[in-house]
Design a protein around this motif. Sequence first.
Motif, PDB file in Angstrom:
ATOM      1  N   LYS A 105      82.722  11.540  63.547  1.00 46.27           N
ATOM      2  CA  LYS A 105      82.410  12.962  63.790  1.00 46.27           C
ATOM      3  C   LYS A 105      80.940  13.274  63.521  1.00 46.27           C
ATOM      4  O   LYS A 105      80.388  14.190  64.099  1.00 46.27           O
ATOM      5  CB  LYS A 105      83.246  13.819  62.815  1.00 46.27           C
ATOM      6  N   ASP A 106      80.363  12.465  62.610  1.00 44.67           N
ATOM      7  CA  ASP A 106      78.999  12.758  62.139  1.00 44.67           C
ATOM      8  C   ASP A 106      77.994  11.873  62.865  1.00 44.67           C
ATOM      9  O   ASP A 106      77.988  10.648  62.707  1.00 44.67           O
ATOM     10  CB  ASP A 106      78.975  12.485  60.618  1.00 44.67           C
ATOM     11  N   ALA A 131      87.888   2.874  50.885  1.00 42.96           N
ATOM     12  CA  ALA A 131      88.321   4.227  50.511  1.00 42.96           C
ATOM     13  C   ALA A 131      89.802   4.396  50.821  1.00 42.96           C
ATOM     14  O   ALA A 131      90.568   4.951  50.026  1.00 42.96           O
ATOM     15  CB  ALA A 131      87.478   5.243  51.274  1.00 42.96           C
ATOM     16  N   ASP A 181      85.844  13.537  67.294  1.00 42.65           N
ATOM     17  CA  ASP A 181      86.993  13.483  66.386  1.00 42.65           C
ATOM     18  C   ASP A 181      87.909  12.319  66.797  1.00 42.65           C
ATOM     19  O   ASP A 181      88.479  12.326  67.892  1.00 42.65           O
ATOM     20  CB  ASP A 181      87.741  14.825  66.470  1.00 42.65           C
ATOM     21  N   ALA A 182      88.028  11.335  65.908  1.00 39.52           N
ATOM     22  CA  ALA A 182      88.843  10.147  66.220  1.00 39.52           C
ATOM     23  C   ALA A 182      90.291  10.536  66.506  1.00 39.52           C
ATOM     24  O   ALA A 182      90.961   9.875  67.305  1.00 39.52           O
ATOM     25  CB  ALA A 182      88.785   9.163  65.057  1.00 39.52           C
ATOM     26  N   LEU A 183      90.732  11.616  65.896  1.00 37.68           N
ATOM     27  CA  LEU A 183      92.138  11.997  66.081  1.00 37.68           C
ATOM     28  C   LEU A 183      92.382  12.573  67.481  1.00 37.68           C
ATOM     29  O   LEU A 183      93.512  12.616  67.953  1.00 37.68           O
ATOM     30  CB  LEU A 183      92.573  12.995  65.004  1.00 37.68           C
ATOM     31  N   SER A 198      88.836   0.519  55.496  1.00 36.81           N
ATOM     32  CA  SER A 198      87.740   0.583  54.521  1.00 36.81           C
ATOM     33  C   SER A 198      88.346   0.627  53.122  1.00 36.81           C
ATOM     34  O   SER A 198      89.547   0.864  52.954  1.00 36.81           O
ATOM     35  CB  SER A 198      86.895   1.837  54.754  1.00 36.81           C
ATOM     36  N   ILE A 204      83.666   5.220  66.107  1.00 34.24           N
ATOM     37  CA  ILE A 204      84.016   6.613  66.434  1.00 34.24           C
ATOM     38  C   ILE A 204      83.830   7.414  65.148  1.00 34.24           C
ATOM     39  O   ILE A 204      84.469   7.118  64.128  1.00 34.24           O
ATOM     40  CB  ILE A 204      85.477   6.738  66.925  1.00 34.24           C
ATOM     41  N   ALA A 238      76.115   9.231  60.849  1.00 33.35           N
ATOM     42  CA  ALA A 238      76.838   8.206  60.075  1.00 33.35           C
ATOM     43  C   ALA A 238      76.180   6.835  60.281  1.00 33.35           C
ATOM     44  O   ALA A 238      75.900   6.432  61.422  1.00 33.35           O
ATOM     45  CB  ALA A 238      78.304   8.161  60.504  1.00 33.35           C
ATOM     46  N   GLY A 293      88.954   4.349  58.459  1.00 33.94           N
ATOM     47  CA  GLY A 293      88.366   4.789  57.199  1.00 33.94           C
ATOM     48  C   GLY A 293      88.984   6.107  56.765  1.00 33.94           C
ATOM     49  O   GLY A 293      90.000   6.545  57.317  1.00 33.94           O
ATOM     50  N   VAL A 339      88.222  -4.518  54.709  1.00 29.86           N
ATOM     51  CA  VAL A 339      87.041  -5.221  55.231  1.00 29.86           C
ATOM     52  C   VAL A 339      85.846  -4.845  54.357  1.00 29.86           C
ATOM     53  O   VAL A 339      85.666  -3.680  54.028  1.00 29.86           O
ATOM     54  CB  VAL A 339      86.777  -4.779  56.689  1.00 29.86           C
ATOM     55  N   THR A 370      84.054  -6.393  48.936  1.00 35.16           N
ATOM     56  CA  THR A 370      85.132  -6.767  48.014  1.00 35.16           C
ATOM     57  C   THR A 370      86.453  -6.951  48.764  1.00 35.16           C
ATOM     58  O   THR A 370      87.513  -7.038  48.151  1.00 35.16           O
ATOM     59  CB  THR A 370      85.283  -5.712  46.900  1.00 35.16           C
ATOM     60  N   GLY A 405      80.302   3.666  57.201  1.00 32.80           N
ATOM     61  CA  GLY A 405      79.388   2.530  57.361  1.00 32.80           C
ATOM     62  C   GLY A 405      78.549   2.289  56.118  1.00 32.80           C
ATOM     63  O   GLY A 405      77.354   1.989  56.221  1.00 32.80           O
ATOM     64  N   ALA A 406      79.171   2.400  54.952  1.00 34.63           N
ATOM     65  CA  ALA A 406      78.484   2.064  53.696  1.00 34.63           C
ATOM     66  C   ALA A 406      78.108   0.579  53.736  1.00 34.63           C
ATOM     67  O   ALA A 406      78.799  -0.216  54.379  1.00 34.63           O
ATOM     68  CB  ALA A 406      79.419   2.333  52.514  1.00 34.63           C
TER      69      ALA A 406
HETATM   70  P1  FAD Z   1      83.723   7.829  53.804  1.00 33.58           P
HETATM   71  O1  FAD Z   1      82.431   7.283  53.321  1.00 33.58           O
HETATM   72  O2  FAD Z   1      84.287   9.019  53.125  1.00 33.58           O
HETATM   73  O3  FAD Z   1      83.511   8.132  55.355  1.00 33.58           O
HETATM   74  C1  FAD Z   1      84.445   8.749  56.168  1.00 33.58           C
HETATM   75  C2  FAD Z   1      83.787   8.893  57.534  1.00 33.58           C
HETATM   76  O4  FAD Z   1      84.727   9.404  58.436  1.00 33.58           O
HETATM   77  C3  FAD Z   1      82.608   9.864  57.548  1.00 33.58           C
HETATM   78  O5  FAD Z   1      81.499   9.200  58.173  1.00 33.58           O
HETATM   79  C4  FAD Z   1      83.074  11.039  58.399  1.00 33.58           C
HETATM   80  O6  FAD Z   1      82.038  11.599  59.191  1.00 33.58           O
HETATM   81  C5  FAD Z   1      84.114  10.366  59.271  1.00 33.58           C
HETATM   82  N1  FAD Z   1      85.187  11.263  59.728  1.00 33.58           N
HETATM   83  C6  FAD Z   1      85.937  12.141  58.997  1.00 33.58           C
HETATM   84  N2  FAD Z   1      86.895  12.663  59.765  1.00 33.58           N
HETATM   85  C7  FAD Z   1      86.757  12.095  60.997  1.00 33.58           C
HETATM   86  C8  FAD Z   1      87.450  12.243  62.220  1.00 33.58           C
HETATM   87  N3  FAD Z   1      88.522  13.066  62.346  1.00 33.58           N
HETATM   88  N4  FAD Z   1      87.012  11.554  63.302  1.00 33.58           N
HETATM   89  C9  FAD Z   1      85.923  10.733  63.222  1.00 33.58           C
HETATM   90  N5  FAD Z   1      85.237  10.563  62.077  1.00 33.58           N
HETATM   91  C10 FAD Z   1      85.662  11.229  60.984  1.00 33.58           C
HETATM   92  N6  FAD Z   1      83.900  -0.245  51.024  1.00 33.58           N
HETATM   93  C11 FAD Z   1      84.513  -0.971  51.979  1.00 33.58           C
HETATM   94  O7  FAD Z   1      84.876  -0.438  53.041  1.00 33.58           O
HETATM   95  N7  FAD Z   1      84.767  -2.294  51.763  1.00 33.58           N
HETATM   96  C12 FAD Z   1      84.413  -2.956  50.647  1.00 33.58           C
HETATM   97  O8  FAD Z   1      84.706  -4.152  50.510  1.00 33.58           O
HETATM   98  C13 FAD Z   1      83.735  -2.226  49.626  1.00 33.58           C
HETATM   99  N8  FAD Z   1      83.341  -2.833  48.493  1.00 33.58           N
HETATM  100  C14 FAD Z   1      82.623  -2.104  47.572  1.00 33.58           C
HETATM  101  C15 FAD Z   1      82.112  -2.761  46.451  1.00 33.58           C
HETATM  102  C16 FAD Z   1      81.377  -2.066  45.533  1.00 33.58           C
HETATM  103  C17 FAD Z   1      80.823  -2.795  44.356  1.00 33.58           C
HETATM  104  C18 FAD Z   1      81.142  -0.685  45.717  1.00 33.58           C
HETATM  105  C19 FAD Z   1      80.312   0.084  44.732  1.00 33.58           C
HETATM  106  C20 FAD Z   1      81.656  -0.014  46.802  1.00 33.58           C
HETATM  107  C21 FAD Z   1      82.427  -0.718  47.753  1.00 33.58           C
HETATM  108  N9  FAD Z   1      82.941  -0.083  48.884  1.00 33.58           N
HETATM  109  C22 FAD Z   1      83.537  -0.838  49.847  1.00 33.58           C
HETATM  110  C23 FAD Z   1      82.947   1.377  49.023  1.00 33.58           C
HETATM  111  C24 FAD Z   1      81.860   1.915  49.926  1.00 33.58           C
HETATM  112  O9  FAD Z   1      80.693   2.129  49.164  1.00 33.58           O
HETATM  113  C25 FAD Z   1      82.301   3.248  50.574  1.00 33.58           C
HETATM  114  O10 FAD Z   1      82.649   4.152  49.554  1.00 33.58           O
HETATM  115  C26 FAD Z   1      83.490   3.120  51.517  1.00 33.58           C
HETATM  116  O11 FAD Z   1      83.260   2.098  52.457  1.00 33.58           O
HETATM  117  C27 FAD Z   1      83.688   4.446  52.258  1.00 33.58           C
HETATM  118  O12 FAD Z   1      84.823   4.359  53.068  1.00 33.58           O
HETATM  119  P2  FAD Z   1      84.928   5.268  54.370  1.00 33.58           P
HETATM  120  O13 FAD Z   1      83.791   5.002  55.271  1.00 33.58           O
HETATM  121  O14 FAD Z   1      86.316   5.109  54.891  1.00 33.58           O
HETATM  122  O15 FAD Z   1      84.870   6.749  53.756  1.00 33.58           O
END
Ligand code: FAD
Length: 336
Positions: free
Chosen positions: A301-302, A250, A318-320, A248, A299, A305, A224, A263, A266, A282-283
């Motif tokens: 940091k928060d 993002a 920290d995953a890194l 993810s 894995i 989550a 992610g 994954v 969408t 984990g949205a």
């Molecule tokens: P973030 O929410 O920004 O989370 C990043 C995470 O990484 C945080 O929990 C943070 O604590 C952690 N982190 C940061 N640095 C480190 C580190 N060094 N080590 C360990 N942890 C760290 N999302 C999907 O994934 N798939 C979909 O198919 C999808 N479809 C969507 C459809 C719609 C209609 C909408 C509105 C949204 C959709 N989304 C989808 C988006 C979803 O809502 C989230 O925005 C998205 O999943 C967030 O991605 P993320 O967890 O990578 O990023």
Amino acid sequence: MSINDYKDIYVFIELRENNINEVSFELLGESNRLAQQVKDYEVIAVLLGHNVKPLCQELIEYGADKVIVCEHPLLKEYSTEAYTLVLTNVINQFKPDIFLIGATTLGRDLAPRIAARCNTGLTADATHLEFDKESSTQLLLVTRPAFGGNLFATIVCENNRPQMATIRPKVLIPLVPNSNRKGEIIDFNVNLMSNDIHTKIIDIIEKKNTGIDITKADIIISGGRGVAKNFALLKEIAQELGAAVGASRAVVDEGYAPKEIQVGQTGKTVRPKLYIACGISGAVQHLAGMDKSDYIIAINKDKEAPILKIANLGIVGDALEILPILKDEIIKLKKA
Ligand code: FAD
């Protein structure tokens, strides 16, 4: 004609180069589970194509009681018009109570047209099916994510038949095939002329294979935003594990990973034996695509989550820092 005259659960069998798409087996399995709850209900596979009859036995082994075979040279390649015409004819002749189609690109194209021709409703992109226990008819409760995945809506088609739904791949479980299973094969008389089809295939461009198909992988290591710039590390670990890399949305939206490995709601729905989520919050929209994995390691940091709430094993850190150690340990284990 009353809705009580409609009977049985029909499954459209999707083919890719005369191979049965996995989602069709998943639908046959679920239909079997549903049919067992209704006296005298059968599971009927509807197979369209050219020279496809040899596939019937496999469909029976995976749960079809009958296979309706629609053979015609014009059905060799998928065409919206021809497939709509033939399937509408099948529905008008056989009167299915329920008609299920995989929510693949092809299924999403086909299903709404058939529903419109049959003057019935369609619930698209469903993730769960069950009968309404309160209803005197076999009313199907079809559940799908709604409002951006924040809610699940359960939709019914009370007054029209068939009850139609497209169902996402990988959310249902196929039966274990049984080679002793017997079924009936019905040849359907296909009335199709070349002028029924107004499009012509000029060329077929093969999709380039860009790596392991995440929907088929037993192990997925997914990244992610937290590891967006470190996908090279995920790929190295994936190679050691024989795993596929997922992402993810993002990360995909920011251009760090291709859409085909996304994954979630969408993106793709996956059901691997092991899903390792690295730096993914984990949205709900992400969880919708992976929460049925057999074992989830997260894995993050928060410690708050949401992914950690559904993980079988959560690592707060920290995953890194953790991923390079994981990689070294895997290499050591492989050498041992
Ligand atoms: P973030 O929410 O920004 O989370 C990043 C995470 O990484 C945080 O929990 C943070 O604590 C952690 N982190 C940061 N640095 C480190 C580190 N060094 N080590 C360990 N942890 C760290 N999302 C999907 O994934 N798939 C979909 O198919 C999808 N479809 C969507 C459809 C719609 C209609 C909408 C509105 C949204 C959709 N989304 C989808 C988006 C979803 O809502 C989230 O925005 C998205 O999943 C967030 O991605 P993320 O967890 O990578 O990023």
